[in-house]
Design a protein around this motif. Sequence first.
Motif, mmCIF file in Angstrom:
data_model
loop_
_atom_site.group_PDB
_atom_site.id
_atom_site.type_symbol
_atom_site.label_atom_id
_atom_site.label_comp_id
_atom_site.label_asym_id
_atom_site.label_seq_id
_atom_site.Cartn_x
_atom_site.Cartn_y
_atom_site.Cartn_z
ATOM 1 N N GLU A 1 59.226 -12.221 42.962
ATOM 2 C CA GLU A 1 58.215 -11.159 42.872
ATOM 3 C C GLU A 1 57.004 -11.497 43.742
ATOM 4 N N ARG A 2 56.568 -12.750 43.684
ATOM 5 C CA ARG A 2 55.424 -13.179 44.493
ATOM 6 C C ARG A 2 55.718 -13.005 45.984
ATOM 7 N N LEU A 3 56.873 -13.494 46.421
ATOM 8 C CA LEU A 3 57.230 -13.391 47.840
ATOM 9 C C LEU A 3 57.376 -11.939 48.290
ATOM 10 N N LEU A 4 58.026 -11.127 47.473
ATOM 11 C CA LEU A 4 58.215 -9.723 47.847
ATOM 12 C C LEU A 4 56.885 -8.983 47.894
ATOM 13 N N ASN A 5 55.967 -9.289 46.980
ATOM 14 C CA ASN A 5 54.635 -8.688 47.022
ATOM 15 C C ASN A 5 53.893 -9.091 48.296
ATOM 16 N N GLU A 6 53.964 -10.369 48.645
ATOM 17 C CA GLU A 6 53.300 -10.842 49.857
ATOM 18 C C GLU A 6 53.921 -10.216 51.106
ATOM 19 N N TRP A 7 55.230 -10.070 51.110
ATOM 20 C CA TRP A 7 55.931 -9.453 52.238
ATOM 21 C C TRP A 7 55.561 -7.976 52.369
ATOM 22 N N MET A 8 55.567 -7.258 51.240
ATOM 23 C CA MET A 8 55.251 -5.820 51.268
ATOM 24 C C MET A 8 53.807 -5.578 51.691
ATOM 25 N N SER A 9 52.893 -6.489 51.360
ATOM 26 C CA SER A 9 51.488 -6.307 51.723
ATOM 27 C C SER A 9 51.184 -6.835 53.130
ATOM 28 N N GLY A 10 52.189 -7.391 53.791
ATOM 29 C CA GLY A 10 52.006 -7.877 55.150
ATOM 30 C C GLY A 10 51.416 -9.271 55.256
ATOM 31 N N GLU A 11 51.309 -9.969 54.126
ATOM 32 C CA GLU A 11 50.733 -11.312 54.135
ATOM 33 C C GLU A 11 51.680 -12.350 54.731
ATOM 34 N N ILE A 12 52.983 -12.141 54.580
ATOM 35 C CA ILE A 12 53.975 -13.068 55.137
ATOM 36 C C ILE A 12 55.065 -12.272 55.833
#
Length: 81
Positions: free
Chosen positions: A31-42
């Motif tokens: 969930e953390r990784l997918l949130n960061e990916w969706m927000s463009g952070e990673i």
Amino acid sequence: MSDREVNFARAIIGEQPYREVPPDTVLREAERLLNEWMSGEIRMERPKLYDHYALLLLALLQKNRELEARIAALEAQIEPH
């Protein structure tokens, strides 16, 4: 955002065998990784089903089985004997 692409499965399990990582940990980190990916952070490597999405799917299936067992146990407690 970093230019480095994150490997989804490796970021979750590290160097551990996947069976040693509890489903709750997999779900939390996914969930953390997918949130960061969706927000463009990673940025994430393009995943291959067998080692990326399979990890998340397996954790969801295990969690579902656990929840079904807990529901069945609760229902057994409240049913008239």
